[in-house]
Design a protein around this motif. Structure first.
Motif, PDB file in Angstrom:
ATOM      1  N   GLY A   9       0.920  -0.992   0.162  1.00 55.99           N
ATOM      2  CA  GLY A   9       0.066   0.030   0.036  1.00 55.99           C
ATOM      3  C   GLY A   9       0.739   1.379  -0.068  1.00 55.99           C
ATOM      4  N   PHE A  10       0.394   2.444  -0.699  1.00 61.17           N
ATOM      5  CA  PHE A  10       1.160   3.440  -0.701  1.00 61.17           C
ATOM      6  C   PHE A  10       1.257   4.238   0.611  1.00 61.17           C
ATOM      7  CE2 PHE A  10       1.586   8.034  -1.535  1.00 61.17           C
ATOM      8  CZ  PHE A  10       2.668   8.205  -2.351  1.00 61.17           C
ATOM      9  N   GLN A  11       0.399   4.132   1.495  1.00 62.17           N
ATOM     10  CA  GLN A  11       0.789   4.841   2.997  1.00 62.17           C
ATOM     11  C   GLN A  11       1.833   3.985   3.569  1.00 62.17           C
ATOM     12  OE1 GLN A  11      -0.594   7.591   3.828  1.00 62.17           O
ATOM     13  NE2 GLN A  11       0.552   7.674   5.383  1.00 62.17           N
ATOM     14  N   LEU A  12       1.922   2.740   3.713  1.00 63.83           N
ATOM     15  CA  LEU A  12       2.978   1.908   4.287  1.00 63.83           C
ATOM     16  C   LEU A  12       4.118   2.213   3.480  1.00 63.83           C
ATOM     17  CD1 LEU A  12       3.574  -0.027   6.559  1.00 63.83           C
ATOM     18  CD2 LEU A  12       3.103  -1.981   5.102  1.00 63.83           C
ATOM     19  N   PHE A  13       4.338   2.220   2.405  1.00 64.59           N
ATOM     20  CA  PHE A  13       5.438   2.532   1.626  1.00 64.59           C
ATOM     21  C   PHE A  13       6.017   4.131   1.986  1.00 64.59           C
ATOM     22  CE2 PHE A  13       7.549   4.393  -2.155  1.00 64.59           C
ATOM     23  CZ  PHE A  13       8.675   3.174  -2.350  1.00 64.59           C
ATOM     24  N   CYS A  14       5.202   4.903   2.293  1.00 64.06           N
ATOM     25  CA  CYS A  14       5.382   6.107   2.477  1.00 64.06           C
ATOM     26  C   CYS A  14       6.121   6.129   3.851  1.00 64.06           C
ATOM     27  CB  CYS A  14       4.237   7.200   2.560  1.00 64.06           C
ATOM     28  SG  CYS A  14       3.721   7.492   0.957  1.00 64.06           S
ATOM     29  N   ASN A  15       5.497   5.430   4.952  1.00 66.25           N
ATOM     30  CA  ASN A  15       6.160   5.383   6.179  1.00 66.25           C
ATOM     31  C   ASN A  15       7.545   4.903   6.200  1.00 66.25           C
ATOM     32  OD1 ASN A  15       3.825   6.421   7.153  1.00 66.25           O
ATOM     33  ND2 ASN A  15       2.812   4.227   7.442  1.00 66.25           N
ATOM     34  N   ILE A  16       7.783   3.623   5.343  1.00 65.17           N
ATOM     35  CA  ILE A  16       9.091   3.183   5.182  1.00 65.17           C
ATOM     36  C   ILE A  16      10.113   4.039   4.477  1.00 65.17           C
ATOM     37  CG2 ILE A  16      10.313   1.388   3.810  1.00 65.17           C
ATOM     38  CD1 ILE A  16       7.964  -0.259   4.088  1.00 65.17           C
ATOM     39  N   VAL A  17       9.590   4.915   3.599  1.00 62.12           N
ATOM     40  CA  VAL A  17      10.694   5.883   2.713  1.00 62.12           C
ATOM     41  C   VAL A  17      10.909   7.218   3.865  1.00 62.12           C
ATOM     42  CG1 VAL A  17      10.794   7.593   0.866  1.00 62.12           C
ATOM     43  CG2 VAL A  17       9.830   5.381   0.619  1.00 62.12           C
ATOM     44  N   LYS A  18       9.825   7.349   4.892  1.00 60.61           N
ATOM     45  CA  LYS A  18      10.232   8.625   5.766  1.00 60.61           C
ATOM     46  C   LYS A  18      11.037   8.054   6.670  1.00 60.61           C
ATOM     47  CE  LYS A  18       6.197  10.920   4.524  1.00 60.61           C
ATOM     48  NZ  LYS A  18       4.544  11.586   4.912  1.00 60.61           N
ATOM     49  N   SER A  19      11.231   6.878   7.283  1.00 61.98           N
ATOM     50  CA  SER A  19      12.041   6.304   8.186  1.00 61.98           C
ATOM     51  C   SER A  19      13.579   6.380   7.833  1.00 61.98           C
ATOM     52  CB  SER A  19      11.543   4.880   8.432  1.00 61.98           C
ATOM     53  OG  SER A  19      12.060   3.975   7.382  1.00 61.98           O
ATOM     54  N   GLN A  20      13.841   6.653   6.476  1.00 61.82           N
ATOM     55  CA  GLN A  20      15.065   6.720   6.077  1.00 61.82           C
ATOM     56  C   GLN A  20      15.562   8.123   5.825  1.00 61.82           C
ATOM     57  OE1 GLN A  20      16.885   3.898   6.083  1.00 61.82           O
ATOM     58  NE2 GLN A  20      15.044   2.794   6.613  1.00 61.82           N
ATOM     59  N   PRO A  21      16.738   8.358   5.669  1.00 62.84           N
ATOM     60  CA  PRO A  21      17.317   9.740   5.347  1.00 62.84           C
ATOM     61  C   PRO A  21      16.684  10.489   4.120  1.00 62.84           C
ATOM     62  CG  PRO A  21      19.210   8.466   5.766  1.00 62.84           C
ATOM     63  CD  PRO A  21      17.974   7.450   5.752  1.00 62.84           C
ATOM     64  N   ALA A  22      16.104  11.697   4.569  1.00 63.57           N
ATOM     65  CA  ALA A  22      15.181  12.440   3.455  1.00 63.57           C
ATOM     66  C   ALA A  22      15.980  12.729   2.211  1.00 63.57           C
ATOM     67  CB  ALA A  22      14.588  13.581   4.176  1.00 63.57           C
ATOM     68  N   ASP A  23      17.300  13.012   2.357  1.00 64.42           N
ATOM     69  CA  ASP A  23      18.196  13.541   1.253  1.00 64.42           C
ATOM     70  C   ASP A  23      18.172  12.320   0.247  1.00 64.42           C
ATOM     71  OD1 ASP A  23      19.609  12.307   2.923  1.00 64.42           O
ATOM     72  OD2 ASP A  23      21.421  13.642   2.659  1.00 64.42           O
ATOM     73  N   LYS A  24      18.594  11.255   0.720  1.00 64.78           N
ATOM     74  CA  LYS A  24      18.954   9.985  -0.195  1.00 64.78           C
ATOM     75  C   LYS A  24      17.802   9.555  -0.760  1.00 64.78           C
ATOM     76  CE  LYS A  24      22.480   8.622   3.145  1.00 64.78           C
ATOM     77  NZ  LYS A  24      23.113   7.647   4.081  1.00 64.78           N
ATOM     78  N   MET A  25      16.525   9.572  -0.106  1.00 64.89           N
ATOM     79  CA  MET A  25      15.266   8.950  -0.613  1.00 64.89           C
ATOM     80  C   MET A  25      14.852   9.906  -1.722  1.00 64.89           C
ATOM     81  SD  MET A  25      14.730   6.160   0.869  1.00 64.89           S
ATOM     82  CE  MET A  25      16.415   5.838   0.593  1.00 64.89           C
ATOM     83  N   TYR A  26      15.093  11.319  -1.479  1.00 64.20           N
ATOM     84  CA  TYR A  26      14.536  12.191  -2.580  1.00 64.20           C
ATOM     85  C   TYR A  26      15.309  12.117  -3.717  1.00 64.20           C
ATOM     86  CZ  TYR A  26      14.454  16.693  -4.965  1.00 64.20           C
ATOM     87  OH  TYR A  26      14.138  17.760  -5.851  1.00 64.20           O
ATOM     88  N   LYS A  27      16.739  11.789  -3.827  1.00 62.42           N
ATOM     89  CA  LYS A  27      17.426  11.565  -4.979  1.00 62.42           C
ATOM     90  C   LYS A  27      17.145  10.380  -5.771  1.00 62.42           C
ATOM     91  CE  LYS A  27      21.528  14.361  -3.493  1.00 62.42           C
ATOM     92  NZ  LYS A  27      23.047  14.017  -3.158  1.00 62.42           N
ATOM     93  N   PHE A  28      16.894   9.062  -4.970  1.00 61.61           N
ATOM     94  CA  PHE A  28      16.677   7.969  -5.631  1.00 61.61           C
ATOM     95  C   PHE A  28      15.148   7.902  -6.189  1.00 61.61           C
ATOM     96  CE2 PHE A  28      15.192   3.651  -5.450  1.00 61.61           C
ATOM     97  CZ  PHE A  28      16.540   3.050  -6.302  1.00 61.61           C
TER      98      PHE A  28
END
Length: 643
Positions: A99-118
């Motif tokens: 689900g998209f909400q759970l995926f967002c939570n996983i992404v937000k648990s990681q460093p924001a700058d790295k996730m933004y670039k990837f």
């Protein structure tokens, strides 16, 4: 968020441990499951599912992450490689299940700058529809890639874009970190050591070369033994030439009479006339002289002298026993000689039997070979017929195989054409990435070259300063007087000159002692050589006596062995069998139409005449050599009797 962050960290740790070249995915998953037994079942199931998916689709994930590092992630750390793989796997394969909400939570648990670039790189529609799709199509079928992965990602792209915008706003709201001023290094002066003053080198004394001994006169003179050998050689050669000349002059006296030649035959007349001796033959041999003594060393002389001394003692003891009434062994020796002669005859007969048996086996082998040839000929005919049939069958089978191979080659060529088109697209993308990396590397190299030039100039200045310090003048030492005593107050203190004088006197005393010892050694050697000379004289006498007795024994042995061996019954029987086998072989050869060996041609009259003269020449030479040996053997015997 912390819950999902811990799960992702656990997956990354396990992926860091995985080594593709050594570990297999199945064994690695089993080992990971044993390590994760302490976690909760829900957490353990999620981690194992993500871990197995990353290992299964490792090739697809590697393509995306490598491209990210080449383009947008050049400043990212390589330690985050597995993190990007996990996020890529979740977005591609698990987004609909999570689900998209759970995926967002996983992404937000990681460093924001790295996730933004990837995420910005991966969910770019241009990338998904172009090179990512092409690269994945090289591994899986294009239809499967489009339906299963690229189309769902394109459907989720608007929602993921909102997530990317949120991450961007988070990054803009963060305060920039305060930069601390770097500490400037302060240069310090070099702590150079003061060079020590150099001492003046003392000249080395000139060595005194000892006077060499003169070359002895005997070095350039030929030895006496060689002169004696040459004289005896010339004398023997002269005697031999005289004897050969006499033999050649009396050559026609021992010729055998020949039959009268046919009149009118020039060749027979030429053979009838005796050949003339035009020139005396030159000898190419030289008989050694027995008068020249053999040079022996000291050990050999003493050993041989002791041997002859023991033999003389044994002979004296034997004579004493005979005088006392002991029995003579002459009868036993006579019986022993007879038995040895009998054994020799038996050995000769046995050898003849072995030779005849070998000849008999040869005849049998020839017969067997002839039978085998006939059988092989029949087998060869049958084989030829079979081979003709097999060649025809092979030709038909080969035609069928060629047709099938042509069809297969056409199919393979069509597949190669499709692969080449895909490879060209991939090559263009890689060339573009390489060009960008090359430009950046050139800039870095220019910066480093500039820094190296500055460092080199600084070092050159320091070297110039050091060389200037080395050129400063130094103090000079004082001269040394060898005749002066140091004056340290020690017992027996002396100057260098006095020390050298005392050493010279000690050397002279040592030389005198060596000369005295040398004289004593020479006297001992002379006495020993005199003893050896006496021993040599005794040895020569014993040798001559033993040689004469050995010659007499040899003549007696030859006279006893001249009897002709008697024929044995076994030999006669084998000869008869050989004749029978030979007759059978001839009959078999006649049946097989085998040509018999040609008989030897009769020798012409001229060749027989030449052989006759050669035999006469050999007999005359043997007689002459026997006379010479007899004369030389008598010489030492007369000398021994006179002594």
């Amino acid at each position: 968020m912390a819950y999902y962050g811990e799960c992702i960290e656990t997956v990354i740790e396990q992926l860091d441990k995985f080594k593709p070249k050594k570990d297999s995915p199945e064994q690695f998953l089993e080992a990971a499951s044993t390590c994760l037994q302490t976690l909760s079942p829900q957490k353990q199931a999620f981690i194992l599912e993500v871990l197995s998916g990353c290992l299964e689709y490792r090739k697809l994930l590697t393509i995306v992450v490598d491209a990210f590092y080449m383009r947008d992630g050049q400043l990212c750390l390589w330690s985050d490689y597995n993190l990007f793989q996990v996020i890529c796997y979740l977005a591609t394969f698990q987004l609909e299940e999570l689900g998209f909400q759970l995926f967002c939570n996983i992404v937000k648990s990681q460093p924001a700058d790295k996730m933004y670039k990837f995420l910005r790189f991966f969910f770019n529609p241009l990338h998904l529809c172009s090179w990512i799709k092409d690269e994945w199509s090289l591994i899986y079928e294009m239809a499967h890639v489009k339906e299963t992965w690229t189309d769902p990602l394109m459907r989720w792209q608007p929602e993921v874009q909102e997530l990317i915008d949120q991450l961007e706003r988070v990054l803009t709201n963060q305060l920039p970190l305060s930069k601390t001023k770097a500490k400037v290094t302060e240069p310090k002066q070099f702590n150079l050591t003061v060079p020590k003053p150099r001492a003046i080198p003392v000249p080395a004394p000139v060595p005194v070369v000892a006077k060499p001994r003169p070359v002895p006169r005997t070095t350039y003179q030929s030895p006496k033994e060689q002169q004696v050998l040459e004289m005896t050689n010339r004398c023997n050669r002269r005697k031999a030439e005289e004897l050969l000349l006499r033999a050649n002059l009396g050559e026609m006296r021992c010729a055998m009479p020949r039959e009268a030649p046919v009149q009118g035959s020039k060749k027979a007349l030429r053979l009838q006339s005796p050949p003339r001796i035009r020139k005396a033959l030159q000898l190419l041999f030289c008989r050694p002289n027995d008068d020249i003594p053999v040079k022996l060393n000291t050990a050999a002389i003493l050993r041989e002298g002791a041997l002859y001394h023991r033999q003389v003692e044994k002979e004296l003891q034997r004579v004493d026993k005979l005088v006392d009434g002991a029995r003579d062994f002459s009868e036993f020796l006579e019986w022993q000689r007879k038995m040895q002669a009998k054994d020799y005859q038996e050995q000769q007969a046995a050898g003849e039997c072995r030779r005849l048996q070998g000849k008999l086996s040869h005849e049998e082998a020839v017969l067997a070979r002839q039978r085998l040839l006939q059988e092989n000929k029949q087998k060869a005919d049958r084989k030829k017929e079979e081979m003709a049939e097999l060649t025809q069958q092979c030709a038909e089978r080969r035609l069928q195989e060629e047709r099938s191979m042509k069809e297969l080659v056409e199919q393979v060529m069509e597949g190669h054409r499709n692969i080449q088109v895909a490879q060209m697209k991939l090559l263009k993308g890689r060339q573009q990435a390489v060009q960008e990396v090359r430009e950046e590397s050139q800039e870095l190299l220019q910066r480093r070259a500039q820094e190296a030039r500055e460092e080199q100039t600084r070092r050159c200045e320091l070297i110039c300063q050091l060389r200037a310090l080395e050129t400063q003048p130094t103090r000079k030492g004082k001269l040394v007087d060898l005749t002066q005593i140091p004056g340290y107050g020690l017992e027996g203190e002396m100057s260098v000159v006095e020390l050298r004088e005392r050493l010279a006197r000690l050397k002279e005393a040592q030389k005198r002692e060596e000369e005295e010892k040398r004289d004593q050694i020479i006297q001992g050697k002379r006495a020993k050589s005199q003893e050896l000379q006496n021993t040599l004289e005794q040895i020569s006498l014993c040798r001559s006596a033993m040689g004469r007795s050995a010659a007499l024994r040899c003549e007696a042995r030859k006279a006893a062995a001249r009897g002709a061996p008697s024929q044995d019954e076994r030999v006669l029987e084998l000869q008869l069998r050989i004749q029978e086998k030979a007759a059978e072989r001839r009959r078999q050869a006649a049946l097989l139409h085998v040509s018999a060996p040609r008989a030897a041609r009769p020798k012409p009259q001229a060749q027989l005449e030449a052989q006759h003269w050669q035999e006469l020449e050999r007999s005359r030479q043997r007689r002459q050599s026997a006379l010479q040996r007899g004369g030389s053997a008598c010489g030492p015997a007369h000398r021994l009797e006179a002594a």
